[in-house]
Design an enzyme around this catalytic site. Sequence first.
Site, mmCIF file in Angstrom:
data_model
loop_
_atom_site.group_PDB
_atom_site.id
_atom_site.type_symbol
_atom_site.label_atom_id
_atom_site.label_comp_id
_atom_site.label_asym_id
_atom_site.label_seq_id
_atom_site.Cartn_x
_atom_site.Cartn_y
_atom_site.Cartn_z
ATOM 1 N N GLN A 1 37.281 33.579 45.772
ATOM 2 C CA GLN A 1 37.956 33.994 44.540
ATOM 3 C C GLN A 1 38.444 35.430 44.651
ATOM 4 O O GLN A 1 37.652 36.347 44.913
ATOM 5 C CB GLN A 1 36.952 33.874 43.381
ATOM 6 C CG GLN A 1 37.507 34.262 42.029
ATOM 7 C CD GLN A 1 36.389 34.464 41.004
ATOM 8 O OE1 GLN A 1 35.237 34.656 41.383
ATOM 9 N NE2 GLN A 1 36.729 34.443 39.738
ATOM 10 N N SER B 1 38.568 40.145 40.853
ATOM 11 C CA SER B 1 38.184 41.537 40.547
ATOM 12 C C SER B 1 38.840 42.524 41.513
ATOM 13 O O SER B 1 39.072 42.223 42.684
ATOM 14 C CB SER B 1 36.668 41.712 40.660
ATOM 15 O OG SER B 1 36.030 41.000 39.652
ATOM 16 N N SER C 1 32.658 36.703 47.329
ATOM 17 C CA SER C 1 31.645 36.097 48.177
ATOM 18 C C SER C 1 32.295 35.007 49.015
ATOM 19 O O SER C 1 33.230 34.347 48.583
ATOM 20 C CB SER C 1 30.491 35.539 47.344
ATOM 21 O OG SER C 1 30.987 34.657 46.388
ATOM 22 N N GLU D 1 33.392 29.324 35.250
ATOM 23 C CA GLU D 1 32.418 30.185 35.919
ATOM 24 C C GLU D 1 31.203 30.399 35.032
ATOM 25 O O GLU D 1 30.065 30.297 35.468
ATOM 26 C CB GLU D 1 33.053 31.542 36.255
ATOM 27 C CG GLU D 1 32.076 32.494 36.935
ATOM 28 C CD GLU D 1 32.701 33.853 37.280
ATOM 29 O OE1 GLU D 1 33.697 34.233 36.618
ATOM 30 O OE2 GLU D 1 32.195 34.505 38.201
ATOM 31 N N GLU E 1 27.655 43.793 28.687
ATOM 32 C CA GLU E 1 28.428 44.407 27.605
ATOM 33 C C GLU E 1 29.579 43.490 27.191
ATOM 34 O O GLU E 1 29.836 43.294 25.995
ATOM 35 C CB GLU E 1 28.973 45.773 28.051
ATOM 36 C CG GLU E 1 27.912 46.861 28.193
ATOM 37 C CD GLU E 1 27.010 46.690 29.414
ATOM 38 O OE1 GLU E 1 27.447 46.065 30.397
ATOM 39 O OE2 GLU E 1 25.853 47.153 29.372
#
Lengths: 401, 401, 373, 373
Positions: free
Chosen positions: B120, B123, B155, B238, B371
Site C-alpha cells: 500500500q 502515507s 509493509s 483497513e 487522535e
Amino acid sequence: MPDDRRDLSVTVDEAAIKERVRAFLARNDPATTPPPGFLRARFDAGLAWVHFPEGLGGLGAPRDLQHVVEAELAGTPQLDFGKMAIGLGMAAPTILAFGTEEQKKRFLRPLWTGEEIWCQLFSEPGAGSDLATLATRAVREGGEWVVDGQKVWTSGAHHARWAILVARTDPDVPKHRGMTYFVCDMHAPGVDVRPLRQITGEAEFNEVFLTGVRLPDDLRLGEVGDGWRVAQTTLMNERVAIGGAPSRRGGGVLGTVTETWRRRPELRTHDLHQRLLRLWVEAEVTRLAGVRLREQLAAGTPGPEGSGMKLAFAHLNQALSGLEVEMRREEGLLYDDWTFRRSETVDFFGRGPGYRYLRAKGNSIEGGTSEILRNIIAERVLGLPAEPRVDKNVPWKELPR
Amino acid sequence: MPDDRRDLSVTVDEAAIKERVRAFLARNDPATTPPPGFLRARFDAGLAWVHFPEGLGGLGAPRDLQHVVEAELAGTPQLDFGKMAIGLGMAAPTILAFGTEEQKKRFLRPLWTGEEIWCQLFSEPGAGSDLATLATRAVREGGEWVVDGQKVWTSGAHHARWAILVARTDPDVPKHRGMTYFVCDMHAPGVDVRPLRQITGEAEFNEVFLTGVRLPDDLRLGEVGDGWRVAQTTLMNERVAIGGAPSRRGGGVLGTVTETWRRRPELRTHDLHQRLLRLWVEAEVTRLAGVRLREQLAAGTPGPEGSGMKLAFAHLNQALSGLEVEMRREEGLLYDDWTFRRSETVDFFGRGPGYRYLRAKGNSIEGGTSEILRNIIAERVLGLPAEPRVDKNVPWKELPR
Amino acid sequence: MTLLYSEVEEELRAAVRDLLADRCPPSAVLARVESASPYDADLWKALARDIGAAGLLIPEDLGGAGASAREAAVVLEELGRAVTPVPFLTSAVMATWALVDSGAGEARDLLAALATGETTAALAVSFATSPYALPSPTAGAVRAERGRLTGRVTAVAGAEVADVLIVPASGVLYAVDATDASVETATSLDLTRPVATVTFAGAPGRPVAADLAPLRAALELGAGLLASEQLGVAEWCLTTTLAYVKERHQFARPVGSFQALKHRLADLWMELVQARAAARNAADALAARADDETGGAAEAAMAVAVAQAWCGEVAVHAAEECLQLHGGIGMTWEHPLHLYMKRAKADEIALGTPSGHRDALARLAGLPAPLAP
Amino acid sequence: MTLLYSEVEEELRAAVRDLLADRCPPSAVLARVESASPYDADLWKALARDIGAAGLLIPEDLGGAGASAREAAVVLEELGRAVTPVPFLTSAVMATWALVDSGAGEARDLLAALATGETTAALAVSFATSPYALPSPTAGAVRAERGRLTGRVTAVAGAEVADVLIVPASGVLYAVDATDASVETATSLDLTRPVATVTFAGAPGRPVAADLAPLRAALELGAGLLASEQLGVAEWCLTTTLAYVKERHQFARPVGSFQALKHRLADLWMELVQARAAARNAADALAARADDETGGAAEAAMAVAVAQAWCGEVAVHAAEECLQLHGGIGMTWEHPLHLYMKRAKADEIALGTPSGHRDALARLAGLPAPLAP
C-alpha cells in the site's frame, strides 16, 4: 507624581516600616481602640497594604514588605477575609488601577476596613468561560446608565454594598470592544438578589437580577468601551488569589482523608492504599510547586505556574474527596445535611465526606474552568498557536448563541 | 447483471455451499494437488470469498456463509494471511468496487492465491493523519502516468508485485478533489524500496521512493480526480481488518503478562497487583465489546464500535507492556536484540518485554492515530460538530505545510 | 448466549421508557426527592400492573412472568436512565430472588403476594454488603431467638417502602412484617434511593430459608444487575452532555466542537460501549446460571465481578464529565444531573465497591496477591 | 532552603549545556550507541577537566570541588536533557558518595584519584537496587574470603567504563580493580547507559568501608539525584514536542493548534512543574542532610522518595507523549526520541520503581498498609 512615589518606595525599608508600626500602635492601643476605629486608623497610617500609594492605605513600599506589617500587627484586630475576598482581591486593585482620584478616595477605605462589602457581577448564564460574550446591557440616559440583565455565581451579594460589574454598552461592535466596567450600587432599586441552591443543598452563591438599575456615570470605572481591559486586571488578580497551596505537608483535603485512614484501620484495602499513596505524592509535589512559585514571586521573577496550581488543586480535591466517600463504604451512602440555607464559606473540614465530594466538583469550574486554564497554559505559557477563531471581527449582536 | 446476482445469492444457502465444496474436493484432492494449484482451483470454484461475484472467486452469496467454506476446507492448503493482509483486506475490495472488468480478471486471482503480493502506497512523510494532503505527483504523458514522490510505512514492499497507490494529479483544486488512485507496478523502473528501521531495532516497514515511474493508464483505478473516494473504500476495509479482539478471555498481550505474574511470585507487589487487576478487567470488557460488535455485524446491524476497539486495544497493549517491563525490574533493563534486520510480522509473543513495550507504541499511530479515531467517533458516532476548517476550499498547492 | 437485546427485550424497554417519560420526568423526580415520600408508590404500582415489573423474576406458577435476569437488566437500564425512585432493584430483584432461590413454602407464599406488586419487600442488609462477605451466622447484626428478632441494620435500601423485610438472623433468613420493625430513613447521599436504619425489638419472624445461601444468590444477582442500572445512569449522562454541548455556544461555536471535549466524550463513549457489553454479559450469565444449577456458577460469578468492577466507575465518570461539561449550571440544584451523580456515587459503593469486585477477580481469574513479606 | 536555582547553579548549567551542545548533539549520541564503546570517554574527560564534574561532590582537600547535591542535580538535568552517555551518575555521584560517606583511608585515596577524572568507578550492584532493600551481608551476590572476592552481579550500570568497582561483599565494601574482574556488557533497553554483568573469580579487593551504610547512602543520593536526570529527560521531550507541533502542519494548521493536543501538553507541563519542584526539593534536602548529620535524615529520605515516586513516571509519560505526538516519525530509529524513551523507561526501574518509593512513603508519611486479613 510617579517620581515622588518611586522616591518614597526607596526610602521605605523594613526598619522604616517597623518604626511606623510602633508609632501607629503608640497612638492606637489595640486593647482599647474598638476594631472599626483601629482598622480605620491603620488604613490612614498607610499600613493597610503597603504597596498602595500614600493616602490610599499604603506607603508606596515594595509589596513584599507587607509581611513585616502583618507580623508586627499580629494579635491586633484583623480583617474578615472570607467576606472581604472580592473587595480585597479583585475590586481594590482594579479601582487602584482604573479609578479616578475621587473613586479611590471614596471606595478604598471602607472596602479595606470591611465597613462596605463588595461582590462581583461578571458571569452570566450565557457567558461563562466566554465572559466577553456577556449580554447585560447598560444604556446611557443623560448622566446615568440604565442596566438590565442577569448575573450569576455571585457570592456575598446579599451582604454587599457595592459590586464590580461589566455590562455591554455597544452591541454593534465585536464583543471585546463593546463592554464598560462599573461600580454597581447594590442598594439601588431594581437590584434583586436571589440565593442559588447548589448540589450540596446549600446556597453559597446568588443570582442577581438587574432591572432598570440606574447608575450615575461617576460609578463608571475606566473609559466607555474599555470594560474588557479593566476586567482583565480583575481576573488576573482573581487567579493569583485562588492559586494558593496549603503550606503544610499533608494538609488540606488530604489531611481529612489521611486522618480517617489512620484512625480507621478496618476501612483500609490495598486498592485504597495504593491510590492514597499516589494522591499523597501528588499533593506533596503540588505543595512543593506552590512553595517554589511563591519563591519565584518573592524573587521578582513571577512564573506562569499560577494557572497550573489551580488545575492541580481541583484535581486533587476531587480525587481525594471521591476516594474518601468510597473508602467509607456504608457511611459514604449517607449525607450530613441537605437543608437549603445560605452558606458564607466552603467548609471542607467541618462538613461530611459527601459534602466535600460534591463541593469539590466546583473547584474545576469556578474562577476559570480547568478547560480554560489549560488553554491559557497552552497558549500563553507554551506558546502553542490559537485555534481558528470565528468570533473575532463579528459584531456582538450577530454572534451565534 | 445485478438482478442475476441477487437471484443467485438467494439460491446459495449453507447446504448449497457444502455441496459445492464436496464437489470441488472430489475434483481436487488436497492430499495430492500441489498447494498453488489447489488454491487456483478453489478460486475458480467460487470458494475463495463467497460474497464475491461468480467468476471472481465467489458465488455472490451472503458474506456470513464464508465460515461454512472455511470449516469444510479446514486442513486443506491455506493462505499466508500475514503477507497477504493488504492484498486481501484492502486491495481486493477496492478493485472489486472500482476496477474495470479487465482489472478484476487480471488481479484478483493471483492476489487471492498469494502468487502476487500487494502493498500500500498511501502515507507520506508530510501526509499522515491528513492523508488528503499527499504530495506524490502523477503527471499524464500520452497513455501513461509519470509518478514522482516518496511513500512511507509500507509493509511488504520488498515482496510486493503490485501496490495500491494514491497520487496527486491536479494540484490546482482543493486537496480532496485532485487525487487519483492507481495500481502501481512494483517492478517498474524508478521504484526504490528501502527498509525503514524502527525503534525496536528491526525494519517492519519500508520507505518507497518513486522517481519517474511510468504507469500505463490501464493501471488507473476509478476516475481521474476520484482517488479520495476510492481510497475511502480501502481505508474502511483497513479499519475493519484491524479492530479484532482476542476471542479468548485473558488472551493477547495480557496473557504474556499474567503468565509471568503466575510463574514469578517474587515479582509481585500490591501496586502491580492492583494495576494488573484493573487491566485484566479492561481487557475483559474490551473482549466482550468485541464479541458484541461481531454479533451486531453478523445480525446485520453494524455498529460504530469498530474505531473504538482499535483505540481500546492500543491503550491496553501499551499499558500492559509498560507494566510488564516495570514488573520485571532488573530484567526490564535488558533487551533481547537490537539487530537491524527485516521483520515480516509483529511478534508480540516470541520477543521480550522491551520489544513489546516499544512495538506497542505504534498501535496508537498505525492505521489511524488514536487522535484521528477519537475525531471519527466524536463526529460520526456522537454527531458532535466539526471544528472550523481552514483547508476546505483552498487549492492544494496553496495550503500551508 | 448473546450480548445483543432480543426483540422481546426491546419491547419491554420501550414500554418502560414510555411509562417513565410520561410519569417520571427529571423535574418530577427533583420535586419528589424533597417530599415526605421520596419513593414513588403510584409509579411503582403502575410498573407492577402495566409492565409486570414486580413479578418479572417470579415463576409463572406463582403469578409472575417467569422472565430472566436479562429482562430485569433491561428494566434496570431504563430505571437508571430516569433515576426512578421505585423499589424494583431492592424488592423485585434482590428480595424476590432470595425467596426464589430458597424455594421454601413460606417463601413461595410471599412470592405470590410480591408478584402482583401489592406487597413490596426489602433485604434487611446494608446496601454496601458485597456478595463476597456475608454476615457470619454468629456475628450478624440481628439475633433470632425462638422466632423473635432483635438487632439493628444500617443503610438498608428500599426499607421505607417495604411491607416485608427479609432478615438474616442467626444464620437463617426470616420474613418480618415491616409494621413489626422500626424503619428510620437516613439523610442519604442518593436522594432517589435513600437508605434507612431498621431496628428489630423482639419482632416475630417467619423463616423463609434455612441458611444464608439464598441471601448470597440475591446479592450476586443484585450486584450483577446493578451494572445495568449503572449503564442507564451513564447513558443519561452521556446523552444529556452531548445534547448540551451541541447547543451551548461559547466563543461563537458550539462547545461540542472543541476538540479537547470531543476527545473526552469519545473516550467516555467507548467506556459505555464496554460497560454495555459487560452488563449484558453479566445479565446473560446470571440468566444461564439460573437454568443450569451445576455449571455456570463460576462463569456467572466472574461476569458479575467484571461488570461491577467496570460499570460502577463508568457511571461515576460519566456523571463527573456531565457535571464538568455543563459548567456552572451543573452545580445547581435545579438541574437534575446531581441526582445522577449522587446515584452513581452511591451505586459505586452499593453491593461491593469496584475494588472489592476486582479483589474477587484476583481469585476467580487466578491472579494471586503478593506473598506476605 | 530554596527550590530555585542559584546564580552559581545557573552558571554551572550553562557551562555543561554549552559543552554538550558542542560535543554531544542527538545525532552524535545516535551514532555512538551502536559503536563498540557506547560511553563517550572523551566527552567524560572534557566534563571532568573543563567543568570539574568528576570531582564535584569530592571534598576540596581531596582535590574535588566540595559542591553539594544541588550542583550535581543541575549537571544531571543537563545530562538527562542530552541523554549523554557518560558515567557521571554512576561514578561521580554514586560510587563517589559511597567513598565520601565511608571516609576510610583507602576510600580517601581513591577519591583523590576520582577527583581528577583520570579514574572512574562504579558500584557493583544491580542498577535496579533500591535504597530500601540492600543485599543482606549473608545473602549477597558476592562473597569475600580473606580479601578475595567471588561472585556475579548483573545489571551493573557504568561498569564497562569503570577502572575501579566498589563491591559489597560479605557485609563489607571493597574496591576491586576492573582489570581483576570480568565485565560483560548486556544488550540493554537503555542504549545510552547499558548495563553489564560483572564476575569476580577470586579478585583481590581492598576494603573501603567496614559496613554497607555508605552503600545505602550512595543509593539514596543516586535515587534522589536521578530525579533531576528524569526531569532533564522529560524537559527535552516536552520542548522537542512543542517545537514539532508548532511546525508540523496537518489539515492546513499546525497540529499544535488542535485543542486536544494543547490540553494534553498543558497537563504534561504541569507534571513537569511539579517534577522540578520535587527534584529540587530532593537535591536540597540531600545537600542539607550532608551538612547536618543528626537531623535531616528523615526529611531527606522523604524528599527522595517523593521525587522518585513522581519524576520517574513523569519522564516516561513525557517520552510517551513525545512519541505519540510525533506520529510515525517518532517510531523511527533515525529520530533521537527513542533514546529518551528507553532512558526514561530504564530510569523508572533504576534505584527503585515509583511504587517501591511509594511503599517507602507509606512508612515515612505514616500511611500504613491494610491489616493482614
